[in-house]
Design a protein around this motif. Structure first.
Motif, PDB file in Angstrom:
ATOM      1  N   LEU A  24      49.458  49.755 -17.928  1.00  0.00           N
ATOM      2  CA  LEU A  24      49.229  48.409 -18.451  1.00  0.00           C
ATOM      3  C   LEU A  24      47.741  48.065 -18.444  1.00  0.00           C
ATOM      4  N   ALA A  25      47.077  48.337 -17.324  1.00  0.00           N
ATOM      5  CA  ALA A  25      45.652  48.029 -17.216  1.00  0.00           C
ATOM      6  C   ALA A  25      44.853  48.797 -18.257  1.00  0.00           C
ATOM      7  N   ASP A  26      45.206  50.049 -18.472  1.00  0.00           N
ATOM      8  CA  ASP A  26      44.486  50.857 -19.451  1.00  0.00           C
ATOM      9  C   ASP A  26      44.734  50.377 -20.871  1.00  0.00           C
ATOM     10  N   ALA A  27      45.912  49.801 -21.133  1.00  0.00           N
ATOM     11  CA  ALA A  27      46.273  49.409 -22.498  1.00  0.00           C
ATOM     12  C   ALA A  27      45.583  48.134 -22.954  1.00  0.00           C
ATOM     13  N   LEU A  28      45.106  47.312 -22.019  1.00  0.00           N
ATOM     14  CA  LEU A  28      44.635  45.976 -22.382  1.00  0.00           C
ATOM     15  C   LEU A  28      43.588  45.970 -23.493  1.00  0.00           C
ATOM     16  N   PRO A  29      42.504  46.762 -23.433  1.00  0.00           N
ATOM     17  CA  PRO A  29      41.522  46.695 -24.521  1.00  0.00           C
ATOM     18  C   PRO A  29      42.080  47.135 -25.868  1.00  0.00           C
ATOM     19  N   TYR A  30      43.085  48.011 -25.865  1.00  0.00           N
ATOM     20  CA  TYR A  30      43.675  48.437 -27.134  1.00  0.00           C
ATOM     21  C   TYR A  30      44.591  47.359 -27.700  1.00  0.00           C
ATOM     22  N   VAL A  31      45.194  46.570 -26.821  1.00  0.00           N
ATOM     23  CA  VAL A  31      46.040  45.466 -27.273  1.00  0.00           C
ATOM     24  C   VAL A  31      45.192  44.358 -27.886  1.00  0.00           C
ATOM     25  N   LEU A  32      44.042  44.063 -27.253  1.00  0.00           N
ATOM     26  CA  LEU A  32      43.185  42.981 -27.732  1.00  0.00           C
ATOM     27  C   LEU A  32      42.199  43.429 -28.799  1.00  0.00           C
ATOM     28  N   GLY A  33      41.818  44.706 -28.770  1.00  0.00           N
ATOM     29  CA  GLY A  33      40.788  45.190 -29.679  1.00  0.00           C
ATOM     30  C   GLY A  33      39.403  45.153 -29.071  1.00  0.00           C
ATOM     31  N   PHE A  34      39.270  44.708 -27.820  1.00  0.00           N
ATOM     32  CA  PHE A  34      37.989  44.667 -27.116  1.00  0.00           C
ATOM     33  C   PHE A  34      38.270  44.576 -25.624  1.00  0.00           C
TER      34      PHE A  34
END
Length: 462
Positions: A24-34
């Motif tokens: 989950l922590a690793d996915a955050l920038p890919y979910v938001l785009g930044f």
């Protein structure tokens, strides 16, 4: 505050299953785009398999006394907005992202923000929506406020995955998703110049205002100023288009700044305060014009220095519009958010921000903009979409296209251990954006004038 409807970047067919707090922590920038800086991020989960839905980001309030009210508002915004769209969240994942201050460790940040995480969990619980996971990301590590298992979430935290090494990074690369750096870096591209360069630009803006504002306000020379503004902007775009591309954003912005002189930048900034000139410039939104126009609007926003800070609302909004029209929603939201910070009453920015939050297709706006002025075009497209959404929500809400099928076990939520968070972009809409129909519109041909406290030329709010 930004509110998004879908997961950034991945198309509707891609799916990634996230099985642990680390993923989950690793996915955050890919979910938001930044990479979010100094931010609260909340993501709605739907269905028995926890499909990602609407998401929300807000800067962490600096004043602790504001936390209770802010938490209540965030919970209502995400949950209530999803309900209005006919898809109540079944759970939420929460992220608190903040880098340590001088003399502070990541663990210190985690403990300092623990009351905020707990208050957010309580606020969501008040709507009977549980927070399945709450993570703090700080200093290259993450901590879970929920998981009691020291084997996966030890007290010293867990190092974040190296960029590009996770399953989410692989899926994002395959799908062509680009993470645009940190939020701080994205905002820096729009921040005003400083130092001697800013002092010279402000003097030039003074001279341009003295020359152009009387013509715009007088009406007689307004059309000539409009044509001068658009012609000069076109020549500046051609100059930027002819420069070779540079991969590094900071170096590219510095090069673009060097290609524009203070006088021409000042003339276009003052000219764009005329609404009709701005509306015509907004039509440079697609095809070969889009990239050069985006670079120009960013460069002009950086030239709005000193007492001309509010003049940046026009180029910032144009930058947000072109970015959104080109498919770069994260950059669009950053630009529109900054436009509303420098001028909270700027109607074009308010309408675009609402349209972006509502998940409108930019093509609807492009079609309207080819016929009408910018304010009218966005206003019409937003309200047409709102009527459609209200009509859909009035009946039985169907399962969204691409949603997960019911689980074979009868649809019960799995326990936290082994919980999976599939990421889809066809999830339900998030909360609606702020209404803007009551905002006042600047009269046609009316220019902004420089703000001087208590003196002549005080800038109109219209």
């Amino acid at each position: 505050m930004t509110r998004d409807n879908d997961t950034a970047g991945l198309s509707g067919e891609e799916q990634v299953t996230l099985r642990s707090p680390a993923e989950l922590a690793d996915a955050l920038p890919y979910v938001l785009g930044f990479h979010p800086d100094d931010s609260v991020v909340m993501i709605a989960l739907h269905g028995p398999r926890g499909r990602f839905g609407g998401r929300l980001r807000l800067g962490i309030p600096r004043v602790r006394e504001e936390w209770p009210d802010v938490c209540d508002q965030l919970a209502e915004c995400l949950i209530g907005g999803s309900e209005r769209r006919g898809d109540r969240p079944d759970g939420i994942v929460l992220f608190l992202c903040q880098e340590p201050a001088e003399g502070e460790s990541g663990r210190d940040v985690m403990e300092r923000l623990r009351p905020l995480a707990q208050r957010l969990r309580t606020a969501c619980g008040g709507f009977e929506v549980p927070v399945f996971e709450a993570l703090c990301l700080s200093g290259g590590r993450f901590w879970s406020y929920v998981c009691p298992d020291r084997r996966c979430c030890p007290p010293e935290g867990v190092p974040l995955a190296m960029p590009g090494t996770s399953v989410m990074a692989a899926a994002a690369t395959f799908a062509g998703v680009h993470v645009r750096g940190s939020l701080r870096e994205m905002e820096a591209r729009l921040a005003p110049l400083a130092g001697a360069r800013a002092e010279g630009q402000e003097r030039t803006l003074d001279m341009a205002g003295s020359r152009l504002v009387p013509k715009i306000l007088g009406g007689v020379g307004c059309a000539a100023v409009r044509e001068e503004t658009l012609g000069l902007a076109r020549r500046m775009m051609d100059r930027l288009r002819g420069a070779p591309p540079i991969a590094d954003p900071s170096a590219a912005d510095a090069r673009d700044d060097g290609l524009l002189d203070d006088e021409e930048a000042a003339s276009v900034i003052i000219g764009l305060q005329d609404r009709m000139a701005r509306d015509r410039a907004a039509q440079w939104m697609e095809g070969p014009d889009a990239e050069a126009a985006l670079r120009l609007w960013r460069a002009l926003a950086r030239r709005c220095v000193g007492s001309y800070g509010e003049h940046a609302a026009a180029p910032l909004t144009l930058a947000g519009w072109v970015a959104w029209s080109s498919g770069d929603e994260p950059s669009a939201r950053v630009a529109l958010g900054r436009a509303l910070r420098v001028d909270p009453h700027y109607l074009f920015a308010k309408l675009l921000h609402q349209a972006c939050n509502e998940g409108l297709d930019p093509e609807l706006l492009r079609q309207c903009l080819r016929r009408d002025g910018a304010d009218q075009a966005v206003h019409a497209a937003v309200h047409e979409e709102l009527r459609r959404l209200d009509g859909a929500a009035a009946g039985a809400a169907p399962e969204p296209a691409g949603a997960e099928p019911p689980a074979a076990d009868g649809g019960e939520h799995p326990e936290r251990t082994g919980r999976r968070w599939p990421v889809r972009t066809t999830g339900p809409g998030g909360p609606t954006g702020p209404g803007a129909s009551a905002a006042r519109r600047r009269p046609e041909g009316r220019a902004r004038t420089r703000r001087r406290s208590g003196g002549r030329g005080t800038r109109s709010r219209r």
